[in-house]
Scaffold this active site. Structure first.
Site, PDB file in Angstrom:
ATOM      1  N   ASP A  16      48.168  20.225 -54.132  1.00 14.77           N
ATOM      2  CA  ASP A  16      47.373  20.766 -52.887  1.00 14.77           C
ATOM      3  C   ASP A  16      46.077  21.246 -52.777  1.00 14.77           C
ATOM      4  OD1 ASP A  16      49.762  19.471 -52.327  1.00 14.77           O
ATOM      5  OD2 ASP A  16      50.526  21.301 -50.925  1.00 14.77           O
TER       6      ASP A  16
ATOM      7  N   ARG B  87      53.956  37.273 -54.557  1.00 16.96           N
ATOM      8  CA  ARG B  87      52.591  36.830 -53.745  1.00 16.96           C
ATOM      9  C   ARG B  87      51.709  38.283 -53.036  1.00 16.96           C
ATOM     10  NH1 ARG B  87      53.452  33.197 -55.001  1.00 16.96           N
ATOM     11  NH2 ARG B  87      54.494  31.133 -53.665  1.00 16.96           N
TER      12      ARG B  87
ATOM     13  N   ASP C 103      55.293  31.488 -47.134  1.00 17.17           N
ATOM     14  CA  ASP C 103      54.653  32.280 -47.955  1.00 17.17           C
ATOM     15  C   ASP C 103      52.899  32.538 -46.935  1.00 17.17           C
ATOM     16  OD1 ASP C 103      55.922  32.869 -50.386  1.00 17.17           O
ATOM     17  OD2 ASP C 103      55.118  30.175 -50.793  1.00 17.17           O
TER      18      ASP C 103
ATOM     19  N   SER D 219      60.051  20.804 -55.258  1.00 15.24           N
ATOM     20  CA  SER D 219      58.561  21.795 -55.560  1.00 15.24           C
ATOM     21  C   SER D 219      59.435  22.963 -56.070  1.00 15.24           C
ATOM     22  CB  SER D 219      58.152  21.551 -53.588  1.00 15.24           C
ATOM     23  OG  SER D 219      57.698  22.659 -54.218  1.00 15.24           O
TER      24      SER D 219
END
Length: 401
Positions: free
Chosen positions: A16, A97, A126, A178
């Site tokens: 990505d 995060r 996210d 993932s």
């Protein structure tokens, strides 16, 4: 789009973000600076990442070591609250995060960027976590989320996009899962896990042994706690990050820390994930064991409320808020007496605290014994019970009238 001159991209080197670099240059006509956060995901994920970023078209790539800060300033404070999301999830992705977002903003300020970019999809949590942090720390910087803008909708289209531009990428169409990894945990989604009726295959799990294949002999580990913080393992003092690494090494071979859950995402949908948190599971069990000794009934009840609130706060990306400071303040007060030692038994995926002691323990064998004692008059309980149940007695009498 032409107003953007320089953007800092949260970069991993995966498919990505490899595609996002040239896409930003083509669609925004801007310089792209890549930022890589080392939160303990391992050398394999970081190897060659700077060269990949430059090959994709980035002008610079900054790799920032956040491991110690991540554990000391984000994981340890969260542990003090006792929070667990929806009763099971130890918040491994969520906790990482805010520190990544903060470091990304710092890099943006350092290089004079006027925008921030991330590779989060429009379906996940996210995007909310990153952008809520950006809003709190850098409201003046524009945020670019390519997954909400571009027309690249599949893994195949991303690979074709890179191939057309002769940009090297080691990804392939055969990726099944993932994953997200850091020092605290690794999460796995996708593949057979998308059907909750499918049992996870062994290839889902990457850092813990299968409980069936774990050693037949239990292992005991001693954990020292000071004011709600793990400070030593088996008598050796370590930094917070080193404590976590050590407990990961000890617990993973015993199959400790595996969970398979369907959770409520912030954006409304449910998702299924398998999480491996070996050392963290031991830490949580040790801190709970100390709380059992040192917190009275009403304090434990209050801590449960604080923990539940903090779990949603962390999961929902509200780290840089007054609420976070308020809840942590309460947790710090409750942790003031959380000091002691716990010995935990690790066996076939299970963690059981089998020995615990604290200089601040409220447990007294003199009072709790089933044998004869000289400190407690059992007859006194009658008056307590009559007062404790007085409202029920009055209600029953009123009903009888």
């Amino acid at each position: 789009m032409s107003e953007i001159k320089k953007v800092v991209l949260a970069y991993s080197g995966g498919l990505d973000t490899s595609a996002i670099v040239p896409w930003l240059k083509e669609n925004y006509g801007c310089e792209v600076v890549c930022f890589v956060a080392d939160v303990g995901q391992g050398d394999a994920e970081l190897e060659g990442v700077e060269a990949k970023a430059i090959a994709s078209g980035a002008s610079e790539c900054h790799i920032v070591d956040l491991k110690e800060e991540f554990v000391a300033d984000y994981i340890y404070p969260t542990l003090k609250t006792g929070c667990i999301y929806e009763g099971t999830y130890l918040l491994g992705t969520s906790m990482a995060r805010p520190i990544i977002a903060k470091a990304q903003v710092e890099i943006a300020r350092k290089v004079g960027a006027d925008a921030l970019a991330h590779g989060c999809t429009g379906k996940g949590n996210d995007q909310v976590r990153f952008e809520s942090c950006f809003a709190a720390l850098a409201p003046d910087l524009k945020v670019i989320a390519p997954w909400r803008e571009w027309d690249l909708t599949s893994r195949e289209s991303l690979l074709n996009y890179l191939d057309e531009r002769n940009i090297p990428c080691s990804a392939s169409l055969k990726k099944i899962y993932s994953r997200d990894a850091n020092a605290w945990h690794i999460s796995t989604e996708g593949g057979e896990l998308e059907n909750p009726w499918n049992e996870p295959s062994e290839q889902v799990w990457t850092i813990t042994a299968s409980p069936e294949q774990a050693p037949d002999k239990a292992e005991y580990v001693s954990v020292q706690v000071e004011k709600g913080q793990i400070v030593a393992v088996n008598g050796e003092r370590y930094s917070p990050y080193e404590c976590l690494v050590k407990l990961n090494e000890i617990a993973a071979p015993h199959g400790v820390g595996r969970i398979d859950i369907v959770e409520n995402r912030l954006v409304g949908m449910k998702s299924r994930g398998c999480y491996e948190t070996p050392g963290g599971t031991v830490m949580v069990a040790a801190l709970q064991a100390i709380d059992e000794l040192v917190l009275d009934k009403t304090s434990r009840k209050w801590k449960e409320l604080l923990g539940n609130e903090f779990a949603h706060l962390v999961y929902d990306g509200r780290w840089f808020t007054p609420l976070k400071a308020s809840v942590l303040g309460g947790a710090e007060a409750l942790s003031e007496y959380a000091t002691g030692e716990v010995v935990l038994k690790l066996y076939k995926g299970q963690v059981m605290p089998v020995q615990k002691r604290s200089p601040n323990s409220l447990y007294s064998e003199d009072f709790a014994t089933f044998g004869e004692d000289d400190v407690y008059n059992q007859a006194h309980a009658e008056g307590f019970i009559r007062l404790y149940s007085l409202s029920s007695r009055i209600a029953a009498l009123n009903k009888a009238k």
